[in-house]
Enzyme design. Structure first.
Site, PDB file in Angstrom:
ATOM      1  N   LYS A   1      32.538-103.404 -11.137  1.00  8.50           N
ATOM      2  CA  LYS A   1      31.009-103.492 -11.088  1.00  8.50           C
ATOM      3  C   LYS A   1      30.530-103.637 -12.865  1.00  8.50           C
ATOM      4  O   LYS A   1      31.242-102.955 -13.506  1.00  8.50           O
ATOM      5  CB  LYS A   1      30.659-102.282 -10.460  1.00  8.50           C
ATOM      6  CG  LYS A   1      28.930-102.515 -10.008  1.00  8.50           C
ATOM      7  CD  LYS A   1      28.657-101.733  -8.652  1.00  8.50           C
ATOM      8  CE  LYS A   1      27.310-101.950  -8.308  1.00  8.50           C
ATOM      9  NZ  LYS A   1      27.239-103.314  -7.350  1.00  8.50           N
TER      10      LYS A   1
ATOM     11  N   HIS B   1      28.828-134.947   4.022  1.00  8.96           N
ATOM     12  CA  HIS B   1      29.190-135.718   2.716  1.00  8.96           C
ATOM     13  C   HIS B   1      30.688-135.114   2.374  1.00  8.96           C
ATOM     14  O   HIS B   1      31.041-135.089   1.379  1.00  8.96           O
ATOM     15  CB  HIS B   1      28.098-135.415   1.880  1.00  8.96           C
ATOM     16  CG  HIS B   1      26.920-135.976   2.546  1.00  8.96           C
ATOM     17  ND1 HIS B   1      26.706-137.222   2.229  1.00  8.96           N
ATOM     18  CD2 HIS B   1      25.713-135.446   2.750  1.00  8.96           C
ATOM     19  CE1 HIS B   1      25.438-137.510   2.588  1.00  8.96           C
ATOM     20  NE2 HIS B   1      24.743-136.486   2.960  1.00  8.96           N
TER      21      HIS B   1
ATOM     22  N   GLU C   1      34.912-111.425  -1.437  1.00  5.68           N
ATOM     23  CA  GLU C   1      35.184-110.534  -2.500  1.00  5.68           C
ATOM     24  C   GLU C   1      35.655-109.140  -1.632  1.00  5.68           C
ATOM     25  O   GLU C   1      36.634-108.477  -2.370  1.00  5.68           O
ATOM     26  CB  GLU C   1      33.979-109.992  -3.546  1.00  5.68           C
ATOM     27  CG  GLU C   1      32.841-109.617  -2.769  1.00  5.68           C
ATOM     28  CD  GLU C   1      31.653-109.000  -3.410  1.00  5.68           C
ATOM     29  OE1 GLU C   1      31.944-108.597  -4.766  1.00  5.68           O
ATOM     30  OE2 GLU C   1      30.643-109.385  -3.362  1.00  5.68           O
TER      31      GLU C   1
ATOM     32  N   TRP D   1      39.509-101.594 -16.396  1.00  2.00           N
ATOM     33  CA  TRP D   1      39.514-103.013 -16.086  1.00  2.00           C
ATOM     34  C   TRP D   1      40.256-103.928 -16.925  1.00  2.00           C
ATOM     35  O   TRP D   1      39.809-104.086 -18.113  1.00  2.00           O
ATOM     36  CB  TRP D   1      38.095-103.385 -15.336  1.00  2.00           C
ATOM     37  CG  TRP D   1      37.962-104.739 -14.778  1.00  2.00           C
ATOM     38  CD1 TRP D   1      38.469-104.874 -13.520  1.00  2.00           C
ATOM     39  CD2 TRP D   1      38.109-106.122 -15.293  1.00  2.00           C
ATOM     40  NE1 TRP D   1      38.348-106.339 -13.197  1.00  2.00           N
ATOM     41  CE2 TRP D   1      38.229-106.781 -14.258  1.00  2.00           C
ATOM     42  CE3 TRP D   1      38.093-106.779 -16.743  1.00  2.00           C
ATOM     43  CZ2 TRP D   1      38.192-108.564 -14.436  1.00  2.00           C
ATOM     44  CZ3 TRP D   1      38.136-107.927 -16.778  1.00  2.00           C
ATOM     45  CH2 TRP D   1      38.065-108.851 -15.686  1.00  2.00           C
TER      46      TRP D   1
ATOM     47  N   LYS E   1      30.181-112.527  -0.111  1.00  2.00           N
ATOM     48  CA  LYS E   1      30.681-111.074   0.375  1.00  2.00           C
ATOM     49  C   LYS E   1      32.102-110.954   1.061  1.00  2.00           C
ATOM     50  O   LYS E   1      32.738-110.296   0.802  1.00  2.00           O
ATOM     51  CB  LYS E   1      29.520-110.463   1.356  1.00  2.00           C
ATOM     52  CG  LYS E   1      28.259-110.090   0.654  1.00  2.00           C
ATOM     53  CD  LYS E   1      28.257-108.790  -0.062  1.00  2.00           C
ATOM     54  CE  LYS E   1      27.926-108.612  -1.296  1.00  2.00           C
ATOM     55  NZ  LYS E   1      27.428-109.431  -2.278  1.00  2.00           N
TER      56      LYS E   1
ATOM     57  N   ASN F   1      35.875-100.148 -24.129  1.00  2.00           N
ATOM     58  CA  ASN F   1      35.324-101.231 -23.161  1.00  2.00           C
ATOM     59  C   ASN F   1      34.939-102.152 -24.099  1.00  2.00           C
ATOM     60  O   ASN F   1      34.356-102.077 -25.134  1.00  2.00           O
ATOM     61  CB  ASN F   1      33.995-100.532 -22.304  1.00  2.00           C
ATOM     62  CG  ASN F   1      33.673-101.661 -21.387  1.00  2.00           C
ATOM     63  OD1 ASN F   1      34.378-102.453 -21.062  1.00  2.00           O
ATOM     64  ND2 ASN F   1      32.407-101.404 -21.137  1.00  2.00           N
ATOM     65  N   GLY F   2      35.632-103.387 -23.534  1.00  2.00           N
ATOM     66  CA  GLY F   2      35.004-104.588 -24.151  1.00  2.00           C
ATOM     67  C   GLY F   2      36.233-105.390 -24.822  1.00  2.00           C
ATOM     68  O   GLY F   2      37.354-105.269 -24.175  1.00  2.00           O
TER      69      GLY F   2
ATOM     70  N   ARG G   1      33.606 -98.938 -11.876  1.00  2.00           N
ATOM     71  CA  ARG G   1      33.639 -99.687 -13.139  1.00  2.00           C
ATOM     72  C   ARG G   1      35.109-100.602 -13.628  1.00  2.00           C
ATOM     73  O   ARG G   1      35.269-101.583 -14.161  1.00  2.00           O
ATOM     74  CB  ARG G   1      33.171 -99.130 -14.328  1.00  2.00           C
ATOM     75  CG  ARG G   1      31.869 -98.613 -14.136  1.00  2.00           C
ATOM     76  CD  ARG G   1      31.308 -97.990 -15.657  1.00  2.00           C
ATOM     77  NE  ARG G   1      31.028 -98.974 -16.660  1.00  2.00           N
ATOM     78  CZ  ARG G   1      29.847 -99.592 -16.638  1.00  2.00           C
ATOM     79  NH1 ARG G   1      28.942 -99.105 -15.961  1.00  2.00           N
ATOM     80  NH2 ARG G   1      29.568-100.301 -17.389  1.00  2.00           N
TER      81      ARG G   1
ATOM     82  N   GLU H   1      25.651-116.293  -0.385  1.00  2.00           N
ATOM     83  CA  GLU H   1      25.712-114.992  -0.375  1.00  2.00           C
ATOM     84  C   GLU H   1      26.809-114.334   0.371  1.00  2.00           C
ATOM     85  O   GLU H   1      27.650-113.578   0.419  1.00  2.00           O
ATOM     86  CB  GLU H   1      24.428-114.164  -0.285  1.00  2.00           C
ATOM     87  CG  GLU H   1      24.442-112.667  -0.529  1.00  2.00           C
ATOM     88  CD  GLU H   1      24.999-111.972  -1.699  1.00  2.00           C
ATOM     89  OE1 GLU H   1      25.353-112.816  -2.584  1.00  2.00           O
ATOM     90  OE2 GLU H   1      25.355-110.895  -1.612  1.00  2.00           O
TER      91      GLU H   1
ATOM     92  N   CYS I   1      35.318-101.109 -17.277  1.00  2.00           N
ATOM     93  CA  CYS I   1      35.912 -99.768 -17.782  1.00  2.00           C
ATOM     94  C   CYS I   1      34.759 -98.910 -17.818  1.00  2.00           C
ATOM     95  O   CYS I   1      33.557 -99.129 -18.011  1.00  2.00           O
ATOM     96  CB  CYS I   1      36.205-100.079 -19.323  1.00  2.00           C
ATOM     97  SG  CYS I   1      37.772-101.237 -19.338  1.00  2.00           S
TER      98      CYS I   1
END
Ligand code: F6R
Length: 615
Positions: free
Chosen positions: A610, A507, A491, A75, A488, A101-102, A27, A484, A2
């Site tokens: 983010k 395995h 996402e 968000w 990438k 936000n939160g 955000r 990584e 947010c």
């Protein structure tokens, strides 16, 4: 998560708030909304979806605006991303507007209380209760800042709140607990935002807000108090980057720009940390040398990409300092009662400095008496503020949701910390440290060279856009690089992508190999521990024999891999431990291009935001 903006000054608030929201959209982009004070009342607009939808709405139904306003880009946590759940939320009389936000954990009982007192709440959000509580408190004290303090004392959870009231049209009030909020101070104007990016075009003078503080913004100044009403000490700082650094600068996406900025980001992170004699001088590491010598364990906590940087750091720390090092996902760390004491050095890695899981992990570590060193990219953020020491990465603002340049600079910072520990503990000789530092200093040019050769990688990515799965293999530090690369791709391209330790293949994961399945293999240097190299060459043969299409990342001059590579991506020769600095770059480019080819929004991948400020 947010994005929040507040403004009071002399300009039309709507313009300032919308421009700020544009800079904060990374955000969260589930919905957006604004509230501005005008004509003795509040004017609001809210729209589900990206900020663009709100802008269209405002173009069709313009709001008249005064010089005070707030805005939000969401968000979603409580309630679906609809117009009704979009912020700002108002009280029943439409006199108070609040953005948040939160998560307010006790919102259900507060909501029930409000309903009993006759309030009608229209959204499914936790935020709306705050608007109603503020209206109630304001009706008796006629002071928005005081109303905010009273309300905050009743809230549980993590929150940033910013509110305006039609009866105090020259005031914006903000509050924070465990969630980011910074103040920008201009000439006859003031700003509130989740991140300085929102107001950097207007002022570079900022104030950090502490935990459990309320701030009252007026044109003439800013007043900060605790939730208890006592005046608070404030720390002002100068933001060391400017608005142009938070713009795309001619690139189609922030991610492309940030990938291209990596050589500079790496060089900037090294700058000033090596003295004339080649020794490391990490001034911000305020944990004394004698204390560092006493440490008998290092624990690294981080999330996502920063966690991958931590996994790589472990190899360097253990190799160069001989101190045992554990790396743990911050979200798991404190729930398993980790063994911590004053001789444990905890390293918290975070680009944003606001990731809630990492913050909670470091708080837990400090409660157990451990010292915490933060590696962070964001000045004034909570994680460095709550740590015993900090080493800032100098990547500049990272706007694209997928982390790129922050990752490379986190690696550089981790190498510096590992060498520094080696230096103060005497496990590395000065000339050995200087040799590594020389290699590190070269890495910026090496990254530049990788970037110059990426066209075939982009073409390959486009040719694989129709695939459903890509696997990534690596050994030693190549294993976190594989993780990584997979993250990438997940996402950005929304594809099934998994990273494996190459030795684990037999395995289980080898069962996934089928005809023409793309498998990216990160090959360690044959000049380093050649046993690693030989083993991975065998792994490539094994998967190729089963039909995989091999995409091999290998250093220049490594000819052994050529017969087994369907696609060969060359990277400059580097010492084994530093290889991730160059090996990660093609994977970033690959994911970005593949996502673009699939028509995805590279800078704002679905469902993500983010800076993850909730647990
Ligand atoms: C992935 C990505 C995330 C972050 C993670 C931690 O590209 O960006 O996985 O790395 O959310 O964020 P920070 O570093 O801000 O703590």
């Amino acid at each position: 998560m947010c994005g929040i903006v507040g403004y009071v000054g002399a300009r039309p608030a709507l313009d300032v708030v919308l421009a700020g929201l544009k800079r904060l959209e990374y955000r969260g982009y589930d919905s957006a909304g604004v509230a501005v004070l005008a004509d003795g009342g509040l004017a609001t607009a809210r729209k589900a979806g990206k900020l663009l939808n709100l802008e269209k709405e405002l173009a069709e139904r313009p709001l008249s605006t005064g010089p005070t306003g707030i805005g939000h880009t969401r968000w979603a946590t409580h309630g679906a991303p609809t117009d009704t759940n979009a912020h700002p939320h108002l009280d029943n009389a439409g006199r108070v507007a609040v953005v948040h936000n939160g998560i307010i954990e006790n919102f259900a009982c507060l909501r029930a209380e409000l309903a009993e007192r006759g309030h009608e709440l229209s959204s499914e959000t936790d935020t709306e209760v705050v608007a109603h509580l503020l209206a109630e408190e304001f009706s008796s004290c006629a002071d928005l800042a005081e109303a905010m303090r009273l309300v905050c004392r009743r809230l549980e959870g993590a929150f940033t709140l910013v509110a305006v009231h039609a009866d105090e049209p020259d005031v914006v009030v903000g509050a924070r607990r465990n969630s980011p909020l910074v103040v920008g101070v201009g000439d006859g104007e003031a700003f509130l935002a989740s991140d300085v990016a929102a107001f950097i075009a207007h002022t570079r003078s900022a104030i950090e807000l502490g935990q459990d503080q309320v701030v009252e913004l007026r044109r003439g100044g800013v007043l900060v108090t605790g939730f208890d009403g006592r005046p608070a000490d404030v720390r002002s700082y100068h933001v060391d980057w400017d608005a142009s650094m938070a713009e795309k600068g001619g690139y189609d996406y922030f991610m492309l720009k940030e990938i291209a900025e990596q050589p500079k980001a790496v060089a900037d992170t090294l700058l000033g940390r090596i003295d004339a004699s080649g020794s490391l001088t990490l001034d911000e590491v305020r944990i004394g040398a004698s204390e560092l010598r006493e440490m008998d364990k290092v624990v690294i906590v981080a999330c996502g990409t920063a966690f991958h940087a931590g996994l790589i750091a472990k190899y360097a720390i253990e190799h160069w300092t001989r101190i045992p090092c554990e790396v743990e996902l911050a979200s798991e760390f404190r729930y398993r009662d980790p063994i911590l004491d004053p001789r444990t050095l905890v390293i918290a890695i975070s680009q944003s400095g606001e990731t809630m899981d990492t913050l909670m992990a470091l708080r837990h570590a400090r409660e157990q008496g451990s010292k915490v060193l933060a590696i962070c990219n964001t000045n004034g953020s909570t994680i460095p503020r709550e740590s015993d020491a900090v080493l800032y990465t100098h990547a500049g603002p990272e706007v694209a949701v997928a982390s790129t340049k922050a990752f490379l600079t986190q690696l550089v910072a981790c190498y510096l910390v590992a060498l520094y520990l080696g230096q103060v503990r005497g496990t590395k000789w000065g000339d050995e440290i200087q040799a590594v530092v020389r290699e590190l200093s070269r890495s910026s040019q090496d990254v530049e060279r990788v970037l110059d050769t990426m066209e075939p990688v982009r073409a390959l990515a486009r040719s694989l856009a129709h695939k459903g799965t890509v696997l990534f293999l690596g050994r030693h530090v190549g294993y976190p690089v594989a993780l990584e690369g997979a993250l990438k791709l997940k996402e950005l391209a929304y594809m099934h992508a998994e990273g494996f330790a190459a030795g684990e293949l037999k395995h289980g994961p080898i069962a996934l190999i089928e005809e023409d399945l793309p498998v990216v293999v990160v090959v360690p240097s044959p000049r380093g521990r050649s046993v690693l190299h030989d083993k991975i060459v065998s792994n490539i043969q094994e998967i190729r024999a089963r039909g995989a299409r091999t995409i091999v990342i290998a250093e220049e001059g490594d000819e052994t891999v050529v017969p087994y590579a369907d696609h060969l991506i060359r990277i400059p020769a580097t010492p084994t431990l530093l290889q991730p600095l160059v090996a990660t770059v093609p994977l970033q480019v690959f994911a970005c291009e593949l996502a673009t080819a699939r028509g995805n929004e590279v800078d704002q991948p679905r469902n993500l935001a983010k800076s993850v400020t909730v647990e």
